[in-house]
Design an enzyme around this catalytic site. Structure first.
Site, PDB file in Angstrom:
ATOM      1  N   HIS A 111      56.853  41.002  38.884  1.00  0.00           N
ATOM      2  CA  HIS A 111      55.491  40.521  39.137  1.00  0.00           C
ATOM      3  C   HIS A 111      54.744  40.270  37.825  1.00  0.00           C
ATOM      4  O   HIS A 111      54.199  39.177  37.602  1.00  0.00           O
ATOM      5  CB  HIS A 111      54.748  41.577  39.969  1.00  0.00           C
ATOM      6  CG  HIS A 111      53.313  41.263  40.233  1.00  0.00           C
ATOM      7  ND1 HIS A 111      52.865  40.726  41.417  1.00  0.00           N
ATOM      8  CD2 HIS A 111      52.208  41.420  39.465  1.00  0.00           C
ATOM      9  CE1 HIS A 111      51.564  40.567  41.372  1.00  0.00           C
ATOM     10  NE2 HIS A 111      51.134  40.991  40.192  1.00  0.00           N
ATOM     11  N   GLU A 112      54.706  41.277  36.959  1.00  0.00           N
ATOM     12  CA  GLU A 112      53.965  41.126  35.710  1.00  0.00           C
ATOM     13  C   GLU A 112      54.603  40.082  34.807  1.00  0.00           C
ATOM     14  O   GLU A 112      53.911  39.380  34.066  1.00  0.00           O
ATOM     15  CB  GLU A 112      53.862  42.471  34.992  1.00  0.00           C
ATOM     16  CG  GLU A 112      53.144  43.554  35.782  1.00  0.00           C
ATOM     17  CD  GLU A 112      51.781  43.134  36.300  1.00  0.00           C
ATOM     18  OE1 GLU A 112      51.141  42.249  35.687  1.00  0.00           O
ATOM     19  OE2 GLU A 112      51.341  43.675  37.329  1.00  0.00           O
ATOM     20  N   HIS A 134      53.224  36.693  35.681  1.00  0.00           N
ATOM     21  CA  HIS A 134      51.971  36.414  34.976  1.00  0.00           C
ATOM     22  C   HIS A 134      52.249  35.985  33.541  1.00  0.00           C
ATOM     23  O   HIS A 134      51.679  35.018  33.040  1.00  0.00           O
ATOM     24  CB  HIS A 134      51.103  37.673  34.939  1.00  0.00           C
ATOM     25  CG  HIS A 134      50.411  38.001  36.221  1.00  0.00           C
ATOM     26  ND1 HIS A 134      49.691  37.078  36.941  1.00  0.00           N
ATOM     27  CD2 HIS A 134      50.299  39.175  36.898  1.00  0.00           C
ATOM     28  CE1 HIS A 134      49.176  37.662  38.014  1.00  0.00           C
ATOM     29  NE2 HIS A 134      49.543  38.930  38.007  1.00  0.00           N
ATOM     30  N   GLU A 160      47.509  34.902  41.025  1.00  0.00           N
ATOM     31  CA  GLU A 160      48.636  35.745  41.414  1.00  0.00           C
ATOM     32  C   GLU A 160      49.841  34.947  41.920  1.00  0.00           C
ATOM     33  O   GLU A 160      50.879  35.524  42.244  1.00  0.00           O
ATOM     34  CB  GLU A 160      48.209  36.728  42.505  1.00  0.00           C
ATOM     35  CG  GLU A 160      47.164  37.738  42.071  1.00  0.00           C
ATOM     36  CD  GLU A 160      47.678  38.728  41.050  1.00  0.00           C
ATOM     37  OE1 GLU A 160      48.911  38.930  40.987  1.00  0.00           O
ATOM     38  OE2 GLU A 160      46.861  39.303  40.318  1.00  0.00           O
ATOM     39  N   HIS A 171      39.869  47.922  40.824  1.00  0.00           N
ATOM     40  CA  HIS A 171      39.957  46.457  40.870  1.00  0.00           C
ATOM     41  C   HIS A 171      38.598  45.807  41.014  1.00  0.00           C
ATOM     42  O   HIS A 171      38.310  44.802  40.371  1.00  0.00           O
ATOM     43  CB  HIS A 171      40.833  46.025  42.044  1.00  0.00           C
ATOM     44  CG  HIS A 171      42.273  46.091  41.745  1.00  0.00           C
ATOM     45  ND1 HIS A 171      42.953  47.265  41.613  1.00  0.00           N
ATOM     46  CD2 HIS A 171      43.191  45.116  41.536  1.00  0.00           C
ATOM     47  CE1 HIS A 171      44.219  47.013  41.346  1.00  0.00           C
ATOM     48  NE2 HIS A 171      44.385  45.717  41.278  1.00  0.00           N
ATOM     49  N   ILE A 172      37.769  46.355  41.865  1.00  0.00           N
ATOM     50  CA  ILE A 172      36.495  45.683  42.137  1.00  0.00           C
ATOM     51  C   ILE A 172      35.320  46.313  41.391  1.00  0.00           C
ATOM     52  O   ILE A 172      34.266  45.698  41.292  1.00  0.00           O
ATOM     53  CB  ILE A 172      36.195  45.603  43.646  1.00  0.00           C
ATOM     54  CG1 ILE A 172      35.914  46.984  44.249  1.00  0.00           C
ATOM     55  CG2 ILE A 172      37.343  44.921  44.382  1.00  0.00           C
ATOM     56  CD1 ILE A 172      35.413  46.919  45.692  1.00  0.00           C
ATOM     57  N   PHE A 173      35.496  47.525  40.867  1.00  0.00           N
ATOM     58  CA  PHE A 173      34.398  48.168  40.150  1.00  0.00           C
ATOM     59  C   PHE A 173      34.653  48.312  38.650  1.00  0.00           C
ATOM     60  O   PHE A 173      33.734  48.639  37.902  1.00  0.00           O
ATOM     61  CB  PHE A 173      34.097  49.539  40.764  1.00  0.00           C
ATOM     62  CG  PHE A 173      33.646  49.463  42.193  1.00  0.00           C
ATOM     63  CD1 PHE A 173      32.509  48.745  42.533  1.00  0.00           C
ATOM     64  CD2 PHE A 173      34.372  50.074  43.200  1.00  0.00           C
ATOM     65  CE1 PHE A 173      32.090  48.652  43.854  1.00  0.00           C
ATOM     66  CE2 PHE A 173      33.965  49.985  44.532  1.00  0.00           C
ATOM     67  CZ  PHE A 173      32.825  49.272  44.858  1.00  0.00           C
ATOM     68  N   GLY A 217      38.500  42.657  37.516  1.00  0.00           N
ATOM     69  CA  GLY A 217      38.047  41.289  37.729  1.00  0.00           C
ATOM     70  C   GLY A 217      38.067  40.836  39.168  1.00  0.00           C
ATOM     71  O   GLY A 217      37.982  39.637  39.422  1.00  0.00           O
ATOM     72  N   TYR A 218      38.193  41.755  40.122  1.00  0.00           N
ATOM     73  CA  TYR A 218      38.386  41.361  41.516  1.00  0.00           C
ATOM     74  C   TYR A 218      37.168  41.575  42.402  1.00  0.00           C
ATOM     75  O   TYR A 218      37.285  41.592  43.617  1.00  0.00           O
ATOM     76  CB  TYR A 218      39.590  42.111  42.097  1.00  0.00           C
ATOM     77  CG  TYR A 218      40.900  41.589  41.564  1.00  0.00           C
ATOM     78  CD1 TYR A 218      41.570  40.558  42.211  1.00  0.00           C
ATOM     79  CD2 TYR A 218      41.434  42.086  40.390  1.00  0.00           C
ATOM     80  CE1 TYR A 218      42.759  40.051  41.709  1.00  0.00           C
ATOM     81  CE2 TYR A 218      42.621  41.596  39.884  1.00  0.00           C
ATOM     82  CZ  TYR A 218      43.275  40.573  40.539  1.00  0.00           C
ATOM     83  OH  TYR A 218      44.444  40.075  40.041  1.00  0.00           O
TER      84      TYR A 218
END
Length: 777
Positions: free
Chosen positions: A554-555, A558, A584, A688-690, A693-694
């Site tokens: 996966h990485e 990217h 992604e 992720h959200i706090f 970047g999500y």
């Protein structure tokens, strides 16, 4: 943080928040109570993409700075001097670079203003290239610091990071809100003759820069602009604190076991890992066979306990610790007040920009609309829920009892082993890190016609931050085209959890040191179990669970988009400029190849005997691929829908009405077969959200999964055993999805590869969700 199209001119803002593309794993009740999944576990880390911090800019005539012997100011063209950096170097380097960059920016703005005043149109080079150099120059030391904070954290580093972060945020906001630059871009777009001379890539840069400025408050004035900038600084600081609290809470959890009955069921590899942790923390005589054993909050240890520990009370202790991290019920400082502050400030920021909610701000720069994102999530939810209920009923029938939340992963693993004769511990004996990398690089060569060769850091004039870090060179047509670092092992207390790709520097003609083009450099960072030094002096290599293999693939996906780009405009090369809900796509696409039989045969060799993985075991891996797919689909949808709900205009935190926990519970009623514990506080660890970047963008994992599944389906259609067709299609994927980067809208890039718009059918088929529920079990 607002992600402004990922263009280079906005990169200073990304570095201010210390971002990089990442995939961490939120520890929630659903996560811990479900077995791992190949494609649905991408819970990223950030991927925050921190695009590059290049030394090339330092050599530019546009900017200069006295370097002395500060390693943050004197680095080779492509590689930071990680090993030489000390905390005392950071503040002087960052402050001096910012001061010089501010001077150069003011001069550039004055020249632009003078030209605009005369009615002349600025050139592309005056806007894009000069700003790219200034921002690279300013952000170069901060990029190195941000990376070290992720992989080599310390209290001293945290202190100076938090001290300097507001300065970086202020400068990046200053660049994004430059009226001279914004008016210059608008003038260039309005001048039809000048616009026609630009390449497609350059026009894309201009459009993204204009949108980025508008979302960065370029239209605000007076007190509104001041408040906007204050919010940006506060959000960056709060995100850093959130991340620190999660890391501290993870580090704080330790549970010492001394009785054999407590570790019954755990595989030898887990016992060795836990004994090594015990030795590290004072039990010098600890052994895998006799203990004592130390359970930590590191994910390899947590997963081993949840899936294999026979004693329910041990699983419960670990489960409760994970779902209460950084909360009032668990270890570390409570992140709940920080969450409320972040959500409140994001909502205020959205209103200042003229949007109803932060979700609208986030979606303004993505492929999806808010409506289409919700539609996809609901479509996937409706097709998954009934099947997930059936999966849980089957598991309870197998266990012969009603399952507690800490039972699910344990019995799911036992049923998986029984049904498919599949044992993860047996599989991992064939998956040493070296063999997996060999197989990964083999499939990359097969598909994309590039070679990957390991290099010693000193051969390249590079340094690493830990002895376990390795470096590789990517060669195309026999010539170097990129480089990357691999940092594979968990390091408790100093390295963030999860996995991510981060750009060290990106491809760019403006930042070339040799007059040609600067080559890209990437970081691939994961957190798998390290080799174990045994008491008898032998060493067991790093043996990877199959999900670790998927993570590495996966990485690397990217990294491939970052490294194989053929775009020379730095603002839109590689991942820069790619819509967040498409970013992604290549990473999830690469995961499919971990299951490919030729790939597995090329990398799966027993670490002791050298025996190739048997065909029947390869078949079992593929047969088990969709095991509990519906439950795992719901888990991702829970995260995505909670994220959107928290950032919706209907939710107002701290107004005396619904709380963040109420929102979490409401979403759970639609996406969880079994309710969470009342004290579950997974949001307090939802980096992720706090802290990534999500924000209002976690749905991107599923949106991109549609693209990646449909992309892989193209290879299935030509026949995976048709080497000539696969190679031909692989080159096309390289030249479109990987090669075009952000130089075209993601939808256009996908059509260039697939020759049609994307369809969700392949994702549903790969998840076994097109089959009637009664036929799935």
């Amino acid at each position: 943080m607002l992600r402004v199209g990922m263009q280079r001119v906005a990169q200073c803002h990304r570095f201010a928040s210390g971002q990089g593309l990442f995939r961490s794993i939120p520890c929630t009740s659903q996560f811990l109570s479900d077995a791992y999944s190949p494609r649905t576990r991408f819970d990223k880390i950030r991927y925050m993409i921190a695009a590059s911090a290049a030394a090339a800019a330092a050599g530019s005539s546009a900017v200069a700075c006295s370097s002395g012997d500060n390693p943050l100011l004197t680095r080779p063209p492509l590689f930071a001097r990680f090993a030489d950096v000390r905390v005392e170097h950071i503040a002087p380097a960052v402050r001096s670079r910012l001061a010089e960059a501010e001077t150069q920016l003011a001069k550039r703005e004055a020249r632009l203003e003078a030209k605009l005043h005369l009615g002349l149109t600025p050139t592309y080079a005056e806007l894009a290239d000069s700003l790219e150099k200034i921002c690279e120059f300013a952000s170069e030391p901060w990029s190195t610091v941000g990376h070290l904070k992720s992989v080599k954290d310390s209290e001293a580093l945290r202190t100076v990071y938090q001290e300097l972060q507001p300065l970086m945020v202020a400068f990046s906001t200053r660049v994004a809100q430059s009226e001279a630059v914004y008016r210059g871009w608008c003038a260039l777009r309005a001048d039809a003759k000048a616009w026609a001379t630009l390449s497609i890539e350059q026009q894309r840069v201009a459009e993204l820069e204009i949108l980025g400025a508008e979302l960065s408050g370029i239209g605000l004035h007076g007190t509104s602009k001041e408040r906007f900038n204050e919010i940006k600084k506060s959000l960056a600081q709060l995100s850093t604190t959130f991340s620190n609290n999660v890391l501290d809470a993870t580090k704080a959890f330790k549970h010492r076991l001394t009785c054999q009955s407590d570790v019954e069921g755990l595989p030898p590899s887990a016992l060795a890992m836990m004994a090594a942790s015990a030795r590290k923390h004072g039990d010098a005589e600890a052994t895998a066979e006799k203990g004592p054993w130390l359970v930590t909050g590191d994910m390899p240890c947590v997963l081993a306990v949840m899936k294999y520990a026979s004693k329910p009370s041990i699983r419960e202790i670990v489960y409760r610790a994970q779902v209460t991290r950084a909360s009032e019920h668990g270890d570390g400082d409570d992140n709940a007040p920080i969450i409320n502050q972040i959500l409140t400030l994001r909502a205020e920021l959205a209103r200042l920009l003229g949007y109803k909610s932060y979700a609208e701000v986030s979606l303004a720069k993505k492929m999806a609309s808010l409506q289409s994102a919700h539609q996809l999530m609901e479509d996937l939810r409706s097709k998954s829920y009934e099947a997930a209920v059936a999966e849980h009923s089957e598991l309870e029938k197998y266990a012969g009892k009603k399952l507690e939340l800490w039972d699910t992963a344990y019995y799911a693993e036992k049923l998986k082993s029984e049904r498919f004769s599949y044992d993860e511990e047996t599989v991992r004996q064939y998956l040493s890190l070296d063999n997996v990398l060999t197989g990964l690089f083999g499939v990359i060569s097969r598909l994309f016609d590039v070679a990957i060769v390991e290099r010693k850091p000193h051969e390249l004039g590079a340094q690493v931050w830990d002895d376990a870090v390795r470096m590789f060179e990517v060669r195309r047509d026999g010539k170097p085209c990129a480089y990357f670092y691999v940092d594979p092992y968990t390091r408790s207390g100093e390295k963030k959890g999860g996995a991510w790709m981060r750009g060290e520097c990106g491809r760019s003609s403006a930042l070339a040191v040799d007059g040609n083009v600067r080559l890209p450099v990437a970081h691939i960072v994961t957190n798998q179990a390290a080799p174990v030094s045994n008491p008898d002096g032998t060493i067991t290599p790093s043996l990877m669970l199959f999900r670790d293999v998927e993570t590495m693939f996966h990485e690397c996906g990217h990294a491939l988009q970052h490294m194989l780009t053929q775009v020379d405009e730095g603002h839109v090369s590689g991942i820069s400029g790619v819509e967040w809900d498409a970013v992604e796509q290549p990473s999830q696409f690469m995961e499919y190849w971990a299951y490919d039989t030729p790939t597995l045969k090329g990398m799966a060799r027993h670490w002791k005997t050298g025996e190739t993985m048997p065909d029947e075991l390869i078949k079992k891996i593929n047969d088990a691929k969709t095991y509990r797919a519906a439950s795992l689909m719901l888990r991702q949808l829970k995260f995505a829908l909670t994220d959107l709900a928290l950032h919706d205009e209907a939710f107002v935190p701290m107004d005396g009405g619904k709380t963040i926990w109420d929102i979490d519970t409401e979403v759970g009623l639609k996406t969880q077969v079994t309710p969470s514990l009342p004290e579950d506080r997974f949001l307090c660890g939802f980096s992720h959200i706090f802290a990534g970047g999500y924000a209002a963008g976690y749905y991107s994992y599923k949106w991109a999964e549609v693209l990646s599944a449909d992309g892989f389906a193209a290879f299935e259609e030509v026949g995976l055993d048709n080497e000539e067709a696969v190679a031909q299609l692989g080159r096309r994927y390289r030249d479109t999805v990987l090669g075009m980067g952000g130089s075209r809208p993601a939808a256009e890039v996908f059509r260039a590869f697939r020759e049609r718009d994307p369809s969700a059918d392949a994702l549903l088929r790969h998840s076994n969700l097109l089959v009637p529920v009664a036929s799935r079990l």
